[in-house]
Write a protein that holds these residues in place. Sequence first.
Motif, short mmCIF file in Angstrom:
data_model
loop_
_atom_site.label_atom_id
_atom_site.label_comp_id
_atom_site.label_asym_id
_atom_site.label_seq_id
_atom_site.Cartn_x
_atom_site.Cartn_y
_atom_site.Cartn_z
N GLU A 119 0.86 -1.17 0.00
CA GLU A 119 0.00 0.00 0.00
C GLU A 119 0.89 1.22 0.00
O GLU A 119 1.61 1.49 0.96
CB GLU A 119 -0.92 0.01 1.23
CG GLU A 119 -2.02 -1.03 1.15
CD GLU A 119 -3.23 -0.64 1.98
OE1 GLU A 119 -3.16 0.37 2.69
OE2 GLU A 119 -4.24 -1.36 1.91
N CYS A 212 -9.86 -9.48 3.04
CA CYS A 212 -8.88 -8.39 2.87
C CYS A 212 -9.50 -7.01 2.86
O CYS A 212 -8.78 -6.00 2.86
CB CYS A 212 -8.07 -8.59 1.60
SG CYS A 212 -9.00 -8.30 0.06
N GLN A 214 -11.18 -5.60 0.37
CA GLN A 214 -11.30 -5.04 -0.97
C GLN A 214 -12.77 -4.85 -1.34
O GLN A 214 -13.60 -5.71 -1.09
CB GLN A 214 -10.64 -5.97 -1.99
CG GLN A 214 -10.84 -5.60 -3.45
CD GLN A 214 -10.04 -4.39 -3.86
OE1 GLN A 214 -9.07 -4.04 -3.21
NE2 GLN A 214 -10.46 -3.73 -4.93
N CYS A 228 -12.53 -12.62 -4.71
CA CYS A 228 -11.97 -11.30 -4.49
C CYS A 228 -10.80 -11.07 -5.44
O CYS A 228 -9.89 -11.90 -5.54
CB CYS A 228 -11.49 -11.16 -3.04
SG CYS A 228 -10.64 -9.60 -2.72
N ARG A 230 -8.35 -9.11 -5.16
CA ARG A 230 -7.07 -8.83 -4.51
C ARG A 230 -6.50 -10.06 -3.82
O ARG A 230 -5.38 -10.48 -4.13
CB ARG A 230 -7.21 -7.68 -3.50
CG ARG A 230 -5.89 -7.39 -2.78
CD ARG A 230 -5.83 -6.04 -2.14
NE ARG A 230 -6.76 -5.90 -1.03
CZ ARG A 230 -6.74 -4.85 -0.20
NH1 ARG A 230 -5.88 -3.88 -0.38
NH2 ARG A 230 -7.61 -4.78 0.78
#
Length: 273
Positions: A119, A212, A214, A228, A230
Amino acid sequence: MTTQSRNEKSYDSRDTTLKFVTRPDDLDPYPPEEGDLCLRAEMSCGHAVTPQSLTGWCRSLLDQGQYKFKCPTYKDGTSVKCDAVWPYQEVRRLAVLTPEEMEYFEENIARMAATEYCEFKTCPGCKTYVEREDLTNLSVQCTICTADNKEVYEFCWQCLKPWKGGAPRSDHCDNDGCINHDLELLKNCKTTTLPEVLGLEPCPSIRACPTCGQRVEHDKTGCKNVICPRCQIEFCFVCLKLTPVCLETSSYFIPCSDGVAPRQTSIPVWHRN
C-alpha cells in the motif's frame, strides 16, 4: 508454432509441442456451430481449450481485476472445481495472444501484482512514496519529512492531511472531512438482486471482502459466490461467509441459511502474514 487467420485464432496442427485432443472444449463445450473443427489443445491441468475460449476466459478474469488465471472447470466426474493456476506463459501460448493482447495482459498483470501486497501513497509533505505497514492505523510517519524537519511528521492515510488527534486509530483522524469513502459507500449503496439465485431477497450491491477488505461488486450472473480480485479468496456475496463455510448449510443457487448479511459498518483488515 501457431497460426492465426485474419478473423479467427487457430493452432498449427504440425506443432508437436502441443497436445491436441478430440474431446469438446472444456471452457465452451457447446460451440455455436455443430461440427466445429477447431483444434483443441490440452492445458497443463488436463482440460481442453481452444485459443478463442482461453482468451475469452482469461480476458474476463483480467477485466474483473484478477491476474491469476485459474481453470474454472470441474474435475472429471466430480463437482469439485479444478482451480489449477495457469502460468501466464502457458496462457499466452495456448491462447495465441496477439501482440496487442499481450501488451494489454502484461500491463495489467504488472499493475495488479505490484499493488497486491503493498500500500503506497504520496506523502503530502515531501511528495515521496510511503508504504503503510500497519493496516489498522491511519497515522503514518514519513521518515524523510521527519529527518528534514528535525521532528516527527505524521499524516493521515485517509485524508492526506497532517495528522491531528490521538493515534493509533483506524476510522478517521480529527481533521474536518476525514471520512472513509469506501465505508460510506458500503453503508449507502443501492441494493441488487442475483437473478440466478432462486428466492433471494435484495442485498447490498457493494461488499467488502471479508478477508482483505477489498471493495467487490457482483456482476449479477452465475451463483452467489465471488472471488476477491485482490486476495483471490472466494466468498458468498450474500451472507459474507467464505464459500466452503456457506456451502456447509446451503448451495450455490439458493438463499443462505443465515439470510442476507446486513450492510457492513467496518472494513476487514487483511492480515497477510
